[in-house]
Structures are given as structure tokens and as C-alpha cells.
Scaffold this active site. Structure first.
Site: not given
Ligand code: 5GP
Ligand code: ZN
Length: 151
Positions: A103, A105
Site C-alpha cells: 500500500h 500512504h
């Protein structure tokens, strides 16, 4: 990889776990981080289970960055407090990865937001040009392993 029942982000993708969604397309999904470093902190994840950077292909990795840019712009244009934005990706436990569904951020930043990156004690000591050249060469070689450009 298909969604993994034990992965919290896969559970969010399947709707099993609640999340506050911002964006979704055929490749990626974005939602608010449950424990924001700064108000407006969000995540962009692949729609397939990919545990690390190495599991992403060029198109997916590139698309994550495209969407991160758009969301950074959205943050800047929104009412959220933001004088800047950090993009951050932790790949591997040593890099601080805690959820093993890769992922990106996107973190709004402003003066006095309290978010600080801790630099090592060695920071500030400039390596010699020779050392930097050696490292550059090492990496250049690693990108051409087996005579092929690394992807
Ligand atoms: P990492 O340390 O792996 O780079 O970041 C994991 C991030 O996922 C953390 O910022 C953490 O707050 C966030 N996170 C962990 N569990 C959940 C969850 O169940 N929902 C949401 N929205 N974020 C989560
Ligand atoms: Zn997953």
C-alpha cells in the site's frame, strides 16, 4: 494473487471489514487510514492481494503512483489542512511494513503537524564520491541481471 481471507486489506476489499472509501477503479482502491498520522492520511492498495513491491507489475505500480498524485492534488484542493504531502511505502518489516498487502500512504503535511521522520546518527556525514560511485555501479549492475533490464 486472489484476495486472501486472512488479510485485513483483502477483507476491506471484499466488504467484510468496514472502511471509508475515496476511490476505486479496475486496479486500485483508496480508503482512509484507520490510525492517521495526520488528519486526511489515506492509503492506496492494489485490488489483488500483492504482499510486496516485487509482486506489483509495472502497470499496477505506475497506476498506484498516478492515483497517489491525483489524491495528493485532491488533498491540496480540499478544505483539509495541507501545506504539503508525503508519499510513503513500507516494503518489508525492516522498512516498517505491518500490513502485508502492499500500500501507498498519502499523508497531508503542514508546519507543526507533529509527524517527524527520525534520521540515523550517521545522517549528515557525506560519503566520498568514490563510495557513491561504487554504490551507483552496484545498483546499475543489479538492474541488468541476466543481461535483461530488471522489471
Ligand atoms: P504499514 O506500516 O504497513 O506501512 O501501514 C499499515 C497501515 O494500515 C497503518 O497506517 C495502519 O493504521 C493501517 N491499518 C491497519 N489496519 C487497518 C484497518 O483495519 N483499516 C484501515 N483503514 N487501516 C488500517
Ligand atoms: Zn490482501
Amino acid at each position: 494473487m486472489p484476495l486472501q481471507p486472512s488479510c485485513i486489506f483483502c477483507q476491506i476489499l471484499s466488504g467484510e471489514v468496514e472502511a471509508s472509501f475515496i476511490y476505486r477503479d479496475e486496479l486500485v482502491t483508496s480508503f482512509m487510514d484507520i490510525r492517521p498520522l495526520v488528519r486526511g492520511h489515506l492509503l492506496i492498495i492494489p485490488n489483488d492481494h500483492c504482499s510486496s513491491l516485487a509482486d506489483l507489475n509495472d502497470a499496477l505500480g505506475g497506476h498506484m503512483f498516478i492515483i497517489a498524485r491525483r489524491l495528493a492534488q485532491a488533498i491540496r484542493q480540499s478544505k483539509l489542512r495541507s501545506e504539503g504531502v508525503n508519499l510513503f511505502l513500507a516494503d518489508g518489516p525492516a522498512a516498517g511494513q505491518t500490513v502485508f498487502h502492499s500500500h501507498l500512504h498519502v499523508i497531508p503535511r503542514f508546519a507543526g503537524d507533529g509527524f517527524k521522520i527520525h534520521f540515523p546518527a550517521s545522517y549528515g556525514t557525506r560519503p566520498s564520491r568514490n563510495e557513491l560511485n561504487e554504490i551507483a555501479e552496484l545498483l546499475q549492475k543489479a538492474m541488468h541481471l541476466n543481461g535483461k533490464f530488471y522489471r
